[in-house]
Design an enzyme around this catalytic site. Structure first.
Site, PDB file in Angstrom:
ATOM      1  N   PHE A 175      39.453  33.560  43.644  1.00 15.71           N
ATOM      2  CA  PHE A 175      39.279  33.905  44.747  1.00 15.71           C
ATOM      3  C   PHE A 175      37.520  33.154  45.443  1.00 15.71           C
ATOM      4  CE2 PHE A 175      40.858  37.419  42.452  1.00 15.71           C
ATOM      5  CZ  PHE A 175      41.614  38.322  43.548  1.00 15.71           C
ATOM      6  N   GLU A 177      34.092  29.401  36.759  1.00 16.88           N
ATOM      7  CA  GLU A 177      34.299  28.553  37.950  1.00 16.88           C
ATOM      8  C   GLU A 177      33.389  27.365  37.903  1.00 16.88           C
ATOM      9  OE1 GLU A 177      34.312  31.902  37.499  1.00 16.88           O
ATOM     10  OE2 GLU A 177      35.753  32.299  38.944  1.00 16.88           O
ATOM     11  N   PHE A 180      34.395  33.719  44.752  1.00 12.71           N
ATOM     12  CA  PHE A 180      33.758  33.585  43.646  1.00 12.71           C
ATOM     13  C   PHE A 180      32.667  32.008  43.582  1.00 12.71           C
ATOM     14  CE2 PHE A 180      36.881  35.573  40.789  1.00 12.71           C
ATOM     15  CZ  PHE A 180      36.904  37.259  41.995  1.00 12.71           C
ATOM     16  N   HIS A 188      36.268  40.648  46.449  1.00 13.33           N
ATOM     17  CA  HIS A 188      37.368  39.912  46.669  1.00 13.33           C
ATOM     18  C   HIS A 188      38.282  39.826  48.326  1.00 13.33           C
ATOM     19  CE1 HIS A 188      36.562  41.145  43.163  1.00 13.33           C
ATOM     20  NE2 HIS A 188      36.836  40.716  42.034  1.00 13.33           N
TER      21      HIS A 188
END
Lengths: 377, 337
Positions: free
Chosen positions: B93, B70, B96, B139
């Site tokens: 998600f 990411e 994150f 999550h």
């Protein structure tokens, strides 16, 4: 109403998708004298809030439903009869009606006629046809409107003829290109629409901008227009509500569009959240703002209307009906005066710029009579 | 012409129409094209839940599969936006965000301001949020208040397919960074969506139910649960006005205050934990600007101040539901000083 006659007051069907309505408020007490066309109760549907009008002269003998209840289309709302009809007879009439009534199911409601599309001069036009045969009629909505503006009229008028309502270019679900956006171009599109649907001629009824379009067509091709009905029409005078067209064209938010829509109706309570949302949903579509701006620029310049149909009306050989709401805040009702001889003029009290919605029963009555040549100047 | 679509389909259609309209729109993220080691459309997953399915076949190399990094691809998207593209990056998600927060918080959100309005960063970060899917504490969070706190970011959370399409199109056309929150529990929600492209302006809350007794101010999945509670309460004679915020930044303060002033009784429903949250923010707004209209203390229905539990029975307790919302409304409706 005479003698022992009783009339059922039933939930009306406003538009193709309506299957039920909510009784918001009774406007008349049990036992009150009512005239045909008088507003008896307010009903709200998924689309609109409006009043149900009395089907006859008489006395409202029964309110069959409480405020807040949801009633299917065609369901009993009340009973109208003379004062001397016995209470037992009224109860029996209501009981029989309830026993024999079967609500239209959702599936059946969806099987009726639905809007179609037709291509005309590079525009994809949505239209709805109701009724068959007779001398056809075409309904042309105004600036920012669509075929649903005729929600309270379309079905009633189609009892004895095919009636077409279309979305003009840039409006409703028609394509959004409006060319030069002139009334002349839009009139050509309406003529093309009539060609495509094989209508050599039709009764033309237009609201606001639609009136100017219908009149333009009557001037250019009088043989195609069997009669002309102008409702709160553009083109009959100079005044026009300042800022209305630009306000409507550029508004993207509820707070911007609400005051613009309020000006359309004598009773601002009719501008429900749903109505506002429907207008916003249309306004948010790509191309709509440009289309409306393109048309608006041809309608009003320097605060005055730039379209004039008044003189040309005098040369139109057919019958002309002019309908106006006395409290119109967009195009003043004074534009209905001083018209050429031979026209039937109907000015309706306590109604704004949308008489076909605010006084639908009266407008339907006058339009039907006009199509049939039963009105006198 | 409107048809019935799911939120998932509405998001896909918005991406499709904007990619067709504007060649500077690109999509990047994990498995947005393929997956499982196979190439492109032969094995097009279209994201973990299939939101971008079918777009690779139409737009080819404008659909970019990225490594599970990411920090790299959100940074790349921000850079691409600053230099002329309109990237839609998929942060699988929202939980994150920790590893790419600098790219969003200290870079994308600051460019317009720090370059005196001469730089724009038209990046959209699509991201999943919310509990209820037994996906455990890492999550399942709803961290929208963290992003809402940051000046320079816009935060959007649609709850209907109509809104999902119109708000995503607006997000893509917007010249500022937009965080677009998609609740995992709402993808299959159905509703009417016009075929044509349209955009819904940000900062326009939606009054999804009108009522004069109690205002329920809500967002995301909680709007559906609030409506469920309102339906029950209507049977008890309590008419609720349910407001869907739609966007938390910009926030439609006027609609919130108008509703609070109309009813004088307010319940705020938020799936996130209760501290420094959207719920406390809305509550402060009303207390500050509509105090005179209040007939009862403002009630907050939120998750507790804990991580999202993994045990199903606890997770169900964690999320506000219609029963808890209705109880709060009854208490506010019946409050007398």
């Amino acid at each position: 109403m005479s003698g022992s006659d009783m009339r059922a007051l039933v939930m009306p069907k406003w538009g193709l998708t309506m299957t039920q309505g909510v009784v918001v408020k009774w406007l008349v007490d049990e036992g009150a004298d009512v005239e045909q066309g008088a507003e008896l109760l307010d009903v709200e549907t998924e689309k609109i809030l409006s009043a149900v009008e009395s089907p006859a002269n008489g006395v409202l003998r029964r309110r069959a439903v409480a405020e807040g209840s949801t009633i299917p289309v065609g369901g009993l709302l009340g009973v109208i009869a003379d004062a001397d009809v016995a209470d037992e007879a009224i109860d029996g009439f209501a009981a029989t009606f309830e026993a024999e009534f079967t609500p239209e199911t959702e599936a059946v409601a969806g099987e009726g006629p639905s809007p179609q599309h037709v291509d005309v001069n590079g525009h994809s036009l949505r239209y709805l046809k109701l009724g068959e045969g007779g001398e056809p009629a075409v309904l042309v909505h105004g600036f920012g409107g669509d075929l649903n503006n005729w929600l309270f009229n379309h079905e009633a008028l189609s009892a004895v003829r095919a009636v077409y309502a279309l979305d003009l270019p840039g409006h409703g679900e028609s394509s959004k290109n409006v060319g030069d956006g002139t009334v002349g171009l839009l009139a050509q599109v309406v003529a093309g629409f009539m060609d495509a649907l094989e209508l050599p001629s039709a009764h033309l009824a237009g609201h606001s901008l639609g009136g100017a379009i219908a009149a333009e067509l009557a001037d250019k091709a009088p043989d195609r227009v069997r009669s002309l009905s102008l409702i709160a029409s553009v083109g009959l005078g100079r005044e026009f509500r300042p800022g209305f067209l630009d306000g409507f064209a550029t508004a993207r938010r509820r707070r911007q569009i609400k005051p613009v829509l309020d000006a359309l109706f004598a009773d601002p309570a009719l501008v429900t959240r749903r109505l506002v949302n429907e207008v916003l949903q249309y306004k948010r579509l790509d191309g709509v703002e440009e289309a409306l701006a393109g048309i608006a620029g041809n309608l009003v310049a320097d605060g005055e209307q730039s379209v004039c149909i008044r003189e040309r009306l005098a040369t139109y050989p057919g019958r002309v009906l002019v309908i106006w709401g006395a409290d119109d805040q967009v195009v003043p009702a004074s534009h209905a005066s001083g018209l050429p001889d031979g026209m039937h003029v109907e000015v309706i009290d306590a109604v704004g710029h949308m008489p076909m919605m605010e006084a639908s029963a009266r407008v339907n009555q006058v339009l039907a009579a006009h199509f049939e040549g039963r009105l006198t100047a | 012409m409107a048809r019935t679509l799911t939120i998932l389909q509405a998001i896909n259609e918005a991406l499709d129409q904007e990619m067709a309209r504007d060649s500077s729109v690109i999509v990047m993220g994990e498995d947005v094209v393929g997956g499982s080691g196979a190439e492109g459309e032969m094995d097009a997953w279209g994201g973990p839940l299939g939101v971008t399915k079918g777009l690779y076949g139409k737009y080819g190399d404008r659909m970019l599969d990225t490594p599970i990094t990411e920090s790299a691809f959100i940074g790349a998207a921000v850079g691409a936006a600053a230099s002329g593209l309109r990237p839609v990056a998929e942060l699988m998600f929202s939980d994150f965000v920790g590893v790419c927060f600098d790219q969003i918080y200290n870079q994308a959100a600051k460019f317009r301001y720090m370059f005196g309005g001469r730089a724009e960063t038209p990046v959209v970060v699509r991201t999943m949020y919310g509990a209820g899917l037994r996906a455990a504490a890492q999550h399942s969070q709803s961290p929208y208040s963290i992003f809402t706190h940051v000046p320079g970011l816009k935060c959007v959370m649609p709850v209907t397919p109509y809104d999902a399409k119109g708000l995503l199109i607006q997000a893509i056309r917007d010249n500022d960074p937009v965080i677009f929150f998609e609740h995992k529990g709402l993808y299959e929600t159905e509703g009417e969506v016009p075929e044509q492209s349209y955009s819904i302006p940000f900062g326009e809350a939606n009054v999804v139910r009108e009522g004069n007794d109690v205002s329920i101010i809500s967002l995301g999945l909680m709007v559906h649960r609030s409506l469920e509670a309102a339906e029950t309460l209507a049977g008890e004679g309590i008419q609720c006005e349910v407001v869907d915020l739609r966007t938390t930044s910009p926030l439609d303060e006027d609609t919130v205050l108008e509703s609070a002033e109309n009813t004088g009784r307010v319940v705020v429903v938020d799936e996130a934990p209760p501290r420094c949250s959207i719920a406390t923010d809305i509550s402060a707004l009303i207390a500050q600007h509509a105090f005179d209209a209040l007939e009862a203390p403002i009630s907050l229905v939120t998750a507790p101040h804990t991580p999202v539990p993994f045990a199903g029975v606890l997770e169900d307790q964690y999320m506000p539901d219609a029963t808890r919302i209705a109880a709060a409304v009854r208490s506010v409706a019946g409050y007398a000083p």
